[in-house]
Design a protein around this motif. Sequence first.
Motif, PDB file in Angstrom:
ATOM      1  N   GLY A 112       0.769  -0.949   0.260  1.00 62.51           N
ATOM      2  CA  GLY A 112      -0.088  -0.629  -0.006  1.00 62.51           C
ATOM      3  C   GLY A 112       0.463   1.488   0.221  1.00 62.51           C
ATOM      4  N   GLN A 113       2.149   1.092  -1.004  1.00 63.08           N
ATOM      5  CA  GLN A 113       2.977   2.424  -0.650  1.00 63.08           C
ATOM      6  C   GLN A 113       2.690   3.718  -1.918  1.00 63.08           C
ATOM      7  OE1 GLN A 113       6.747   0.223  -0.625  1.00 63.08           O
ATOM      8  NE2 GLN A 113       7.187   0.105   0.777  1.00 63.08           N
ATOM      9  N   LEU A 164       4.352  10.575   0.122  1.00 64.26           N
ATOM     10  CA  LEU A 164       3.857  12.009   0.659  1.00 64.26           C
ATOM     11  C   LEU A 164       5.149  12.656  -0.187  1.00 64.26           C
ATOM     12  CD1 LEU A 164       1.671  12.319   3.727  1.00 64.26           C
ATOM     13  CD2 LEU A 164       1.269  12.910   1.118  1.00 64.26           C
ATOM     14  N   GLY A 210       4.028   3.292   9.840  1.00 67.13           N
ATOM     15  CA  GLY A 210       4.046   2.837   8.642  1.00 67.13           C
ATOM     16  C   GLY A 210       5.262   4.506   7.639  1.00 67.13           C
ATOM     17  N   GLY A 217       7.378   4.890   5.934  1.00 66.17           N
ATOM     18  CA  GLY A 217       8.633   4.791   4.934  1.00 66.17           C
ATOM     19  C   GLY A 217       9.773   5.313   4.519  1.00 66.17           C
ATOM     20  N   GLU A 253       7.759   0.033  10.639  1.00 68.92           N
ATOM     21  CA  GLU A 253       7.995   0.111   8.755  1.00 68.92           C
ATOM     22  C   GLU A 253       8.413  -1.647   8.428  1.00 68.92           C
ATOM     23  OE1 GLU A 253       7.421   2.021   6.141  1.00 68.92           O
ATOM     24  OE2 GLU A 253       7.041   0.070   5.634  1.00 68.92           O
ATOM     25  N   ASP A 265       5.878  -5.588  11.354  1.00 67.77           N
ATOM     26  CA  ASP A 265       4.448  -5.056  10.928  1.00 67.77           C
ATOM     27  C   ASP A 265       3.499  -4.588  12.234  1.00 67.77           C
ATOM     28  OD1 ASP A 265       1.482  -5.495  10.094  1.00 67.77           O
ATOM     29  OD2 ASP A 265       1.619  -8.027   9.557  1.00 67.77           O
ATOM     30  N   ALA A 266       3.127  -3.736  11.978  1.00 72.75           N
ATOM     31  CA  ALA A 266       1.976  -3.317  13.033  1.00 72.75           C
ATOM     32  C   ALA A 266       0.926  -4.205  13.460  1.00 72.75           C
ATOM     33  CB  ALA A 266       1.742  -1.621  12.372  1.00 72.75           C
ATOM     34  N   ASN A 295       0.163   7.449   8.443  1.00 70.24           N
ATOM     35  CA  ASN A 295      -0.216   7.146   6.908  1.00 70.24           C
ATOM     36  C   ASN A 295      -0.123   5.213   6.156  1.00 70.24           C
ATOM     37  OD1 ASN A 295      -1.126   7.499   4.005  1.00 70.24           O
ATOM     38  ND2 ASN A 295       0.992   8.750   3.195  1.00 70.24           N
TER      39      ASN A 295
HETATM   40  N1  SAM Z   1       4.057   7.307   6.210  1.00 66.42           N
HETATM   41  C1  SAM Z   1       4.580   7.295   4.374  1.00 66.42           C
HETATM   42  C2  SAM Z   1       4.088   8.481   4.140  1.00 66.42           C
HETATM   43  O1  SAM Z   1       3.111   9.509   4.416  1.00 66.42           O
HETATM   44  O2  SAM Z   1       4.916   8.798   2.623  1.00 66.42           O
HETATM   45  C3  SAM Z   1       4.704   5.887   3.923  1.00 66.42           C
HETATM   46  C4  SAM Z   1       3.010   5.842   3.649  1.00 66.42           C
HETATM   47  S1  SAM Z   1       2.749   4.421   2.370  1.00 66.42           S
HETATM   48  C5  SAM Z   1       0.471   4.814   2.379  1.00 66.42           C
HETATM   49  C6  SAM Z   1       2.514   3.271   4.005  1.00 66.42           C
HETATM   50  C7  SAM Z   1       3.519   3.135   4.533  1.00 66.42           C
HETATM   51  O3  SAM Z   1       3.178   1.700   5.438  1.00 66.42           O
HETATM   52  C8  SAM Z   1       4.576   2.125   4.034  1.00 66.42           C
HETATM   53  O4  SAM Z   1       5.377   2.585   4.086  1.00 66.42           O
HETATM   54  C9  SAM Z   1       4.545   0.241   4.115  1.00 66.42           C
HETATM   55  O5  SAM Z   1       5.742  -0.240   3.819  1.00 66.42           O
HETATM   56  C10 SAM Z   1       3.750   0.181   4.642  1.00 66.42           C
HETATM   57  N2  SAM Z   1       2.947  -0.596   5.750  1.00 66.42           N
HETATM   58  C11 SAM Z   1       2.169  -0.970   5.203  1.00 66.42           C
HETATM   59  N3  SAM Z   1       2.150  -2.599   5.895  1.00 66.42           N
HETATM   60  C12 SAM Z   1       2.303  -2.298   7.397  1.00 66.42           C
HETATM   61  C13 SAM Z   1       1.983  -3.121   8.380  1.00 66.42           C
HETATM   62  N4  SAM Z   1       1.581  -4.253   8.411  1.00 66.42           N
HETATM   63  N5  SAM Z   1       3.396  -2.620   9.307  1.00 66.42           N
HETATM   64  C14 SAM Z   1       3.637  -1.335   8.946  1.00 66.42           C
HETATM   65  N6  SAM Z   1       3.928  -0.805   7.736  1.00 66.42           N
HETATM   66  C15 SAM Z   1       3.441  -1.192   7.411  1.00 66.42           C
END
Ligand code: SAM
Length: 281
Positions: A26-27, A30, A55, A57, A77, A103-104, A122
């Motif tokens: 779901g990347q 921003l 998350g 990123g 992350e 994994d959160a 996010n």
């Molecule tokens: N916060 C960053 C930004 O705003 O640019 C990234 C946002 S992106 C929508 C979502 C982030 O959540 C990605 O970096 C992804 O790898 C991470 N992510 C997805 N599933 C996750 C999980 N279960 N636990 C932790 N991180 C996760």
Amino acid sequence: MSAIDDLPPLREVIAQHGLSARKALGQNFLLDLNLTSKIARQAGDLQGVSVLEVGPGPGGLTRGLLAEGAKRVLVIEKDARCQPALEEIKTAYPGRLEILEGDALKVNPMDHLTPPMRIVANLPYNVGTELLVRWLTPASWPPVWDSLTLMFQREVADRIVAQPGSKAYGRLAVLAQWRCEARIAMSLPPEAFSPPPKVSSAVVHLKALPEPRFAADPKVLERVVAQAFNQRRKMLRAALKGIVQDLEGCLREAGIAPTDRAEVVPLEAFCALARVVKNAV
Ligand code: SAM
């Protein structure tokens, strides 16, 4: 140099560390640091406050939170590729950033943080909703966090702040508004992200109330509301069948017409019904 700190712009960070966006995670990143600072400000004055960010990123929002003065930021992350970029932020803000890889949905970060604490994220839509429900249903209230500032796709944000009588009103609205003040703090078009998602997004701000708005046993309220909205088109005398013996009597005692559908029942009446049901079983 970027506007908010001495670290390189996010496009450079992403190119340097090979952080091409992965759909499975779901990347949608921003990249505008003025925007990430603005999102961080929606969490209020961060001086002296610890923040949990899920998350991060490449760290755009993390940098916004740190630049806005958060005392400590703990990030979780899942994507190991992001670690080097996050380590660079850690070096730029000595002693203020802690990085957890994982994994959160599986890690419990609450042990690493002390109040006052806020949560900002996010996240991908499905992970975000699941975490929101968990954060809204802790073992005791008030929770360890003061507020949640979370990005969702617009449709989910609308469901969180929805009022009775609207299509968006459901379990999420009742759960969120029972013990929080919930509002949409910002709207973002798809172009704010890289790559742009198909739909618009919104930042929802939820502030924990010291006490629930109306008395109710959380477990009973959750059960009643989940069952009521599970078949939202049915009248409550049918949708809630089996939840209690004298269902119609209980509904009337709570001030709800048995022919009403869940989507017109206000929060206060759901809480009244949860109290009546609890006394009846
Ligand atoms: N916060 C960053 C930004 O705003 O640019 C990234 C946002 S992106 C929508 C979502 C982030 O959540 C990605 O970096 C992804 O790898 C991470 N992510 C997805 N599933 C996750 C999980 N279960 N636990 C932790 N991180 C996760």
